[in-house]
Design a protein around this motif. Structure first.
Motif, PDB file in Angstrom:
ATOM      1  N   GLY A   1      27.358  53.767  35.358  1.00  0.00           N
ATOM      2  CA  GLY A   1      26.576  52.884  34.496  1.00  0.00           C
ATOM      3  C   GLY A   1      25.292  53.552  34.050  1.00  0.00           C
TER       4      GLY A   1
ATOM      5  N   GLN B   1      21.416  52.416  32.009  1.00  0.00           N
ATOM      6  CA  GLN B   1      20.601  51.353  31.432  1.00  0.00           C
ATOM      7  C   GLN B   1      20.323  51.648  29.962  1.00  0.00           C
TER       8      GLN B   1
ATOM      9  N   HIS C   1      17.264  60.221  27.496  1.00  0.00           N
ATOM     10  CA  HIS C   1      16.559  61.507  27.568  1.00  0.00           C
ATOM     11  C   HIS C   1      17.512  62.590  28.064  1.00  0.00           C
TER      12      HIS C   1
ATOM     13  N   GLY D   1      17.636  64.337  30.717  1.00  0.00           N
ATOM     14  CA  GLY D   1      18.080  64.187  32.106  1.00  0.00           C
ATOM     15  C   GLY D   1      19.297  63.264  32.196  1.00  0.00           C
ATOM     16  N   ASN D   2      19.270  62.153  31.464  1.00  0.00           N
ATOM     17  CA  ASN D   2      20.418  61.241  31.441  1.00  0.00           C
ATOM     18  C   ASN D   2      21.671  61.961  30.966  1.00  0.00           C
TER      19      ASN D   2
ATOM     20  N   HIS E   1      21.032  45.007  34.625  1.00  0.00           N
ATOM     21  CA  HIS E   1      20.028  45.794  35.351  1.00  0.00           C
ATOM     22  C   HIS E   1      18.750  45.953  34.543  1.00  0.00           C
TER      23      HIS E   1
ATOM     24  N   TYR F   1      18.612  44.843  42.838  1.00  0.00           N
ATOM     25  CA  TYR F   1      19.207  45.733  41.846  1.00  0.00           C
ATOM     26  C   TYR F   1      20.308  46.632  42.434  1.00  0.00           C
TER      27      TYR F   1
ATOM     28  N   GLN G   1      24.412  47.005  41.553  1.00  0.00           N
ATOM     29  CA  GLN G   1      25.028  48.314  41.285  1.00  0.00           C
ATOM     30  C   GLN G   1      26.263  48.520  42.163  1.00  0.00           C
TER      31      GLN G   1
ATOM     32  N   ASP H   1      29.071  46.571  40.669  1.00  0.00           N
ATOM     33  CA  ASP H   1      29.619  47.285  39.500  1.00  0.00           C
ATOM     34  C   ASP H   1      30.734  48.235  39.945  1.00  0.00           C
TER      35      ASP H   1
ATOM     36  N   VAL I   1      26.873  60.537  38.809  1.00  0.00           N
ATOM     37  CA  VAL I   1      25.457  60.177  38.629  1.00  0.00           C
ATOM     38  C   VAL I   1      24.570  61.393  38.888  1.00  0.00           C
ATOM     39  N   GLY I   2      23.289  61.248  38.587  1.00  0.00           N
ATOM     40  CA  GLY I   2      22.288  62.233  38.977  1.00  0.00           C
ATOM     41  C   GLY I   2      21.871  62.008  40.428  1.00  0.00           C
TER      42      GLY I   2
ATOM     43  N   ASP J   1      19.191  61.177  41.796  1.00  0.00           N
ATOM     44  CA  ASP J   1      18.337  60.026  42.125  1.00  0.00           C
ATOM     45  C   ASP J   1      19.132  58.765  42.495  1.00  0.00           C
ATOM     46  N   GLN J   2      20.447  58.767  42.239  1.00  0.00           N
ATOM     47  CA  GLN J   2      21.251  57.583  42.557  1.00  0.00           C
ATOM     48  C   GLN J   2      21.977  57.705  43.901  1.00  0.00           C
TER      49      GLN J   2
ATOM     50  N   ALA K   1      21.776  68.231  38.673  1.00  0.00           N
ATOM     51  CA  ALA K   1      21.644  66.988  39.430  1.00  0.00           C
ATOM     52  C   ALA K   1      20.294  66.338  39.169  1.00  0.00           C
TER      53      ALA K   1
ATOM     54  N   ILE L   1      17.023  67.025  36.492  1.00  0.00           N
ATOM     55  CA  ILE L   1      16.277  67.734  35.452  1.00  0.00           C
ATOM     56  C   ILE L   1      14.824  67.300  35.581  1.00  0.00           C
TER      57      ILE L   1
ATOM     58  N   MET M   1      12.439  64.287  35.200  1.00  0.00           N
ATOM     59  CA  MET M   1      12.283  63.723  33.860  1.00  0.00           C
ATOM     60  C   MET M   1      12.711  62.267  33.945  1.00  0.00           C
TER      61      MET M   1
HETATM   62  P1  TYM Z   1      19.636  55.221  34.760  1.00  0.00           P
HETATM   63  O1  TYM Z   1      19.950  54.379  33.574  1.00  0.00           O
HETATM   64  O2  TYM Z   1      18.219  55.297  35.216  1.00  0.00           O
HETATM   65  O3  TYM Z   1      20.128  56.686  34.510  1.00  0.00           O
HETATM   66  C1  TYM Z   1      21.418  56.978  34.029  1.00  0.00           C
HETATM   67  C2  TYM Z   1      21.953  58.242  34.685  1.00  0.00           C
HETATM   68  O4  TYM Z   1      21.100  59.351  34.391  1.00  0.00           O
HETATM   69  C3  TYM Z   1      20.809  60.058  35.591  1.00  0.00           C
HETATM   70  N1  TYM Z   1      19.461  60.680  35.468  1.00  0.00           N
HETATM   71  C4  TYM Z   1      19.203  61.974  35.700  1.00  0.00           C
HETATM   72  N2  TYM Z   1      20.003  63.006  36.048  1.00  0.00           N
HETATM   73  C5  TYM Z   1      19.410  64.225  36.191  1.00  0.00           C
HETATM   74  N3  TYM Z   1      18.089  64.462  35.981  1.00  0.00           N
HETATM   75  C6  TYM Z   1      17.252  63.455  35.622  1.00  0.00           C
HETATM   76  N4  TYM Z   1      15.958  63.685  35.419  1.00  0.00           N
HETATM   77  C7  TYM Z   1      17.808  62.133  35.472  1.00  0.00           C
HETATM   78  N5  TYM Z   1      17.285  60.929  35.128  1.00  0.00           N
HETATM   79  C8  TYM Z   1      18.314  60.049  35.136  1.00  0.00           C
HETATM   80  C9  TYM Z   1      20.853  58.993  36.674  1.00  0.00           C
HETATM   81  O5  TYM Z   1      21.057  59.565  37.944  1.00  0.00           O
HETATM   82  C10 TYM Z   1      22.024  58.146  36.222  1.00  0.00           C
HETATM   83  O6  TYM Z   1      23.241  58.684  36.671  1.00  0.00           O
HETATM   84  N6  TYM Z   1      21.033  52.432  38.641  1.00  0.00           N
HETATM   85  C11 TYM Z   1      21.534  53.248  37.562  1.00  0.00           C
HETATM   86  C12 TYM Z   1      22.499  52.559  36.619  1.00  0.00           C
HETATM   87  C13 TYM Z   1      23.682  51.936  37.266  1.00  0.00           C
HETATM   88  C14 TYM Z   1      24.792  52.611  37.834  1.00  0.00           C
HETATM   89  C15 TYM Z   1      25.682  51.587  38.260  1.00  0.00           C
HETATM   90  C16 TYM Z   1      25.120  53.938  38.011  1.00  0.00           C
HETATM   91  C17 TYM Z   1      23.926  50.602  37.386  1.00  0.00           C
HETATM   92  N7  TYM Z   1      25.121  50.386  37.974  1.00  0.00           N
HETATM   93  C18 TYM Z   1      26.877  51.899  38.876  1.00  0.00           C
HETATM   94  C19 TYM Z   1      26.327  54.243  38.640  1.00  0.00           C
HETATM   95  C20 TYM Z   1      27.196  53.228  39.062  1.00  0.00           C
HETATM   96  C21 TYM Z   1      20.358  53.704  36.733  1.00  0.00           C
HETATM   97  O7  TYM Z   1      19.368  53.041  36.641  1.00  0.00           O
HETATM   98  O8  TYM Z   1      20.576  54.808  35.990  1.00  0.00           O
END
Ligand code: TYM
Length: 332
Positions: A7, A9, A16, A18-19, A44, A128, A132, A135, A146-147, A149-150, A184, A186, A196
């Protein structure tokens, strides 16, 4: 085929870099090899205040960008979380299995609530990670791309799945995080000690995918590095240079070791300039494909409606099983 779920947001303006490099890039790859479910998590998003019109716009923009990045509705299921009511329903059941202290230990919650202040922090922000977990578990996903941070949220999801299975019998697949080594995390281009991120980065440190490419090129060219002269991947001593090498590698598929060799004897300037150009070349077609979807909202809505229907057909089965095991009487 193994199943993946992830998922993202919706964000005003755009995603960006990183996403894209941490998450969306792997979503695109995994739709070829996995049974893939991807959701724009608008439920979310409202854990912090959102203007309704801006949220609608950000949600359409998120869908257009995911399609622009290469998600193909014929190869994956792309849908809006709010259009599949089972997410909120399962989240409630899981809330009742989550310890208060367990939720309070989530580092993202601690960071975000510190920024919002006690009064600004909602109960939704607190639960929150439980939404997740819902989901992911609704789709019996094996892997969650995911990155970094998750990671902690995926750990919680595993714990909740095991807890439910232990108490009520085998119900959920216990999922694992699928995190790319090279991208993983950025980092901010102006402060490579922090990731980021839309909430924490300085305006010049974050690269927005839908910005004018000229603006982003400038951010690469003025990225903060160090006072040394050697281009080497060393996150401890050279976090800025290492971040640039990671981005370069992720965008081109060229390994970091090979890049170190290529840039032997060169100063940081050429690395930054070259990377700015590589980014610009990648982002131009992405932006134009995204714009095509934005120009056709009816097509976008059609894709999302179809996605929600496919998602519901899976989610409803899992929820029915959960409700039955929990002890809820079926509607006659
Ligand atoms: P969100 O929306 O903040 O970020 C989306 C995805 O981008 C990754 N990400 C990064 N990866 C590398 N470097 C970075 N600087 C960076 N910034 C963000 C995040 O790790 C993510 O994979 N809680 C989640 C959304 C969510 C979700 C889920 C994810 C809701 N339900 C179920 C997986 C499964 C979130 O806020 O991601």
């Amino acid at each position: 085929r193994l199943r993946v779920f992830s998922g993202i947001q919706p964000t005003a303006g755009s995603f960006h870099l990183g996403n894209y490099l941490g998450a969306v890039r792997q979503w695109v790859a995994l739709q070829e090899t996995h049974d893939a479910f991807y959701s724009i998590v608008d439920l979310h998003a409202i854990t912090i205040p959102q203007d309704p019109g801006a949220l609608r716009e950000a949600t359409r923009l998120a869908a257009a960008q995911l399609l622009g990045a290469g998600l193909d509705p014929a190869r994956c299921t792309l849908f809006l979380q709010s259009q599949v009511p089972e997410h909120a329903q399962l989240a409630w059941v899981l809330n009742c299995l989550t310890g208060f202290g367990e939720a309070a230990r989530m580092t993202q919650f601690k960071d975000k609530s510190a920024r919002q202040g006690t009064e600004g922090t909602t109960v939704g922000l607190f639960t929150y990670p439980v939404l997740q977990a819902a989901d992911i578990l609704l789709y019996q996903a094996n892997e969650v791309p995911v990155g970094e941070d998750q990671r902690q949220h995926i750990e919680l999801t595993r714990d909740l799945a095991e807890r439910f299975n232990g108490r009520f019998g085998d119900t959920f697949t216990v999922p694992g995080a699928h995190i790319l080594k090279d991208a993983a995390k950025i980092y901010d281009l102006q402060d490579p000690s922090v990731k980021m991120s839309k909430s924490a980065s300085s305006p010049r440190g974050i690269v927005w995918l839908m910005d004018e490419p000229k603006k982003s090129e400038k951010k690469f060219r003025s990225a903060v590095t160090d006072t040394g002269t050697v281009i080497r991947f060393d996150p401890e001593e050279k976090p800025g240079v290492s971040n640039l090498l990671s981005i370069y590698s992720a965008l081109t598929g060229i390994g970091v070791a090979e890049l170190e060799e290529k840039f032997t004897g060169q100063l940081y300037g050429p690395l930054k300039t070259e990377l700015a150009g590589i980014f610009a070349d990648w982002v131009a077609p992405f932006r134009s494909r995204t714009q095509e979807y934005l120009d056709d909202p009816a097509e976008l809505d059609r894709i999302l409606a179809l996605g929600a229907e496919k998602a519901r057909s899976v989610a409803a089965g899992t929820l029915a099983d959960v409700y039955e095991k929990t002890g809820f009487l079926p509607a006659a």
